[in-house]
Design an enzyme around this catalytic site. Structure first.
Site, PDB file in Angstrom:
ATOM      1  N   GLU A 264      37.531  50.534  39.447  1.00 14.31           N
ATOM      2  CA  GLU A 264      37.453  49.060  39.427  1.00 14.31           C
ATOM      3  C   GLU A 264      37.051  48.491  38.071  1.00 14.31           C
ATOM      4  O   GLU A 264      36.141  47.681  37.974  1.00 14.31           O
ATOM      5  CB  GLU A 264      36.432  48.596  40.480  1.00 14.31           C
ATOM      6  CG  GLU A 264      36.818  48.964  41.884  1.00 14.31           C
ATOM      7  CD  GLU A 264      35.820  48.454  42.919  1.00 14.31           C
ATOM      8  OE1 GLU A 264      36.214  47.607  43.717  1.00 14.31           O
ATOM      9  OE2 GLU A 264      34.658  48.895  42.913  1.00 14.31           O
TER      10      GLU A 264
HETATM   11  C1  ACM Z   1      34.622  52.519  44.933  1.00 16.86           C
HETATM   12  O1  ACM Z   1      34.443  52.290  46.136  1.00 16.86           O
HETATM   13  N1  ACM Z   1      34.691  51.515  44.084  1.00 16.86           N
HETATM   14  C2  ACM Z   1      34.762  53.855  44.436  1.00 16.86           C
END
Ligand code: ACM
Length: 619
Positions: A264
């Site tokens: 992310e």
């Molecule tokens: C995640 O849940 N961002 C690895």
């Protein structure tokens, strides 16, 4: 001469057997087999640093005289001793181990649990309790998520500003890290640290803003909205810093693997920096993914120089990384296949997010290698296993046990046992037993709800709320954060925090309904039990309202209590109609379906778990 780790494993097992049976046992381990009732035959200590190829297999033979446990390694004995304890059975007068012949070996080599101690810190005692439970269900990796936007949780001697400024004083000293790693090793569990970068990294920049992609100052993130702070991949000083940090930490974490996170990445700061854009153009890095891949390759070289292999979330997948890299799939099962097809090893987490508030059944039936998998044998060999993830945005020290357990035991079985073991009813039967056994370590899932409710009610009068929370679970992270503001500083002591995911009565009631519906005329007992349940649901509502008069926190239980009363009323009518043979009118049924659909939606921050059962009865 025996391995001291083996001796300690036996020394932990004997008191547990005593506590189970009330029988005083010899604490002296004899070195010969004469007269032994439990004979442990271990070929050797196993790997100095446990790795993915450690032999965890064991065999148990028992007859009317003795039990023989054989394993190639100490870790195999540790696994086998847990099975011996599980085998202890009883009748009216005796405790006994049945005659068995077991040859056991795990299906997957990597069977993990992630705990996120950045969003909410967990003290060493809690981590160790978790390790005890993991060992009991034969898991072998603790994935320790030690950094995120909300805090860095390890003491650094080289960069002490980290614990000073980036931890709220909640961090593990280096001695504590060593203690946890040793505690885990004693239980056959590897500890894989995660220091998430380049994103999820705000906390680093509170201490060292010069390594971010935009000027600071930065402060510790308190919410979960995805901070834009990100490491600057274009600065050599960043790699010197990371090299120094990993160099220091690699002496604390002996495992061959090092988790770099990599998930992310918010590229806002990269896009807004003219200097970074210029760097990308000069290095022919076409987009943000390419810039992250460049960063990962630099990271990978640093890790290799410290004799570490890289593991990261599925966003790191890139053909230029060394094939020793492990990819952890969280966004979907397909990334596991993509990684395997490109020659990378992988582990699966997407179906095993404990914060998603799924039933144990759903986790249990999700297989890292489904029967219809199209992977080649070669690719299949690169699927190392899976990890359950306990993200801690809404999980605190007081509630973590209740979120992890007992569902994790079902996931652990999925990772260990053959794919063909999929009997959900039998899983729930055994899960209840295992859940009770897990309490021996002080794990609090079973006492959790009532303990929280006593605080909410400031005393012992919790019966109505306790009954309600046997039938309601917490809503998901997304549902909660879209409904109310909840930050790292919000006390997690609400009714929703008292609730547990997948309360056992959900499955019980569903089974009762299934039995009754399949043969109403012969299911008198089921009919009467369901009548009793539904009447209770109807009658619970005024009692919950009464309790809520004495506690502002208890007000949050009212929507679920109201909805449950309407579900109970519908259940009673449906039962009555089936019994009398008098069909319900279409208008009434239509309206009942609308009510049930509404009751199956979040009620405040609770979700009733009994609606599918009543819906089946109505159909
Ligand atoms: C995640 O849940 N961002 C690895």
């Amino acid at each position: 001469e025996t391995d001291p780790r083996l001796q300690r494993a036996v020394a932990r097992m004997i008191p547990r057997l005593e506590q189970r049976t009330g029988i005083a046992l010899s604490h002296v381990v004899a070195s010969d087999s004469i007269g032994a009732t439990l004979l442990i035959d271990c070929d050797g200590p196993g790997e100095k640093i446990q790795g993915i190829d450690e032999d965890e297999s064991y065999s148990i033979e028992s007859d009317s005289h003795s039990i023989t446990l054989h394993a190639a390694t100490t870790v195999g004995v540790i696994r086998g001793l847990e099975t011996v304890l599980q085998l202890v059975d009883a009748d009216a007068h005796h405790y006994f181990v049945p005659g068995v012949s077991i040859n056991d070996v795990p299906r997957f080599r990597w069977r993990g649990l992630l705990i996120d101690v950045s969003r909410h810190f967990e003290p060493v005692s809690e981590v160790e309790r978790t390790l005890d439970g993991m060992a009991a269900v034969k898991l072998n990796v603790l994935h320790w998520h030690l950094s995120d936007d909300q805090g860095i949780r390890v003491e650094s001697r080289r960069y002490p500003r980290l614990q000073k400024l980036s931890s709220d004083s909640l961090y593990y000293t280096q001695a504590q890290v060593r203690e946890v790693v040793a505690y885990a090793r004693d239980r056959g569990i590897r500890v894989v640290p995660e220091f998430d970068m380049p994103g999820h990294s705000t906390a680093w920049f509170v201490a060292y803003p010069q390594y971010a992609s935009a000027p600071g100052p930065y402060s510790i993130a308190r919410n979960w909205s995805g901070s834009p702070a990100v490491f600057d991949p274009t600065r050599e000083s960043v790699y010197r810093f990371i090299n120094g940090f990993i160099g220091e930490m690699s002496t604390l974490f002996p495992d061959a693997y090092w988790h770099i996170g990599g998930d992310e990445v918010n590229a806002t700061q990269w896009k807004q920096s003219a200097r970074i854009q210029k760097f990308m153009a000069a290095h022919h890095l076409a987009d943000n993914a390419a810039l992250q891949a460049y960063f990962n390759q630099r990271l990978s070289r640093i890790l290799i120089s410290h004799h570490k292999r890289m593991i990261g979330w599925d966003e790191i997948l890139h053909p230029d990384l060394p094939r020793t890299t492990v990819v952890q799939s969280w966004r979907g099962t397909q990334y596991l296949g993509q990684a395997a097809a490109q020659g990378f090893s992988g582990i699966l987490s997407a179906p095993y997010y404990l914060d998603a508030m799924k039933a144990a059944e759903q986790h249990y039936l999700a297989d890292p290698l489904a029967g219809d998998s199209t992977l080649t044998p070669d690719e299949i060999s690169r699927v190392l296993g899976g990890e359950a993830c306990m993200w801690a945005e809404l999980v605190s020290q007081g509630s973590i046990d209740s979120r992890i357990w007992p569902r994790l035991a079902a996931i652990a079985e999925r990772f260990w046992s053959p794919r063909s073991v999929t009997d959900v009813a039998d899983m729930y039967r055994r899960l209840a037993i295992e859940n009770a056994r897990l309490e021996q370590f002080g794990l609090g899932q079973e006492s959790h709800t009532d303990r929280y409710l006593r605080r909410i009610m400031n005393g012992p009068d919790i019966a109505p709320l306790s009954e309600l929370l046997k039938l309601a679970e917490p809503v998901t992270l997304g549902q909660r954060t879209h409904t109310v503001t909840v930050t790292q500083l919000t006390p997690l002591v609400q009714i929703v925090d008292a609730a547990r995911p997948d309360p056992p009565d959900r499955w019980r009631i569903l089974q009762l309904v299934r039995e009754y519906v399949s043969s109403p005329s012969t299911s008198v007992a089921q009919h009467d039990t369901l009548m009793h349940w539904f009447s209770e649901w109807r009658d619970l509502d005024p009692r919950v309202h009464d309790a809520a008069k004495r506690s502002p926190l208890a007000q949050a239980a009212l929507p679920a209590a109201d909805a449950l009363a309407s579900v109970g009323t519908i259940g009673l009518a449906a039962l009555e109609a089936r019994k009398s043979g008098m069909p319900l009118s279409k208008a009434w049924t239509d309206s009942a379906v609308v009510t049930l659909t509404a009751a199956d939606k979040p009620q405040g921050l609770l979700h009733l778990v009994v609606v599918p059962a009543v819906r089946q009865l109505l159909q």
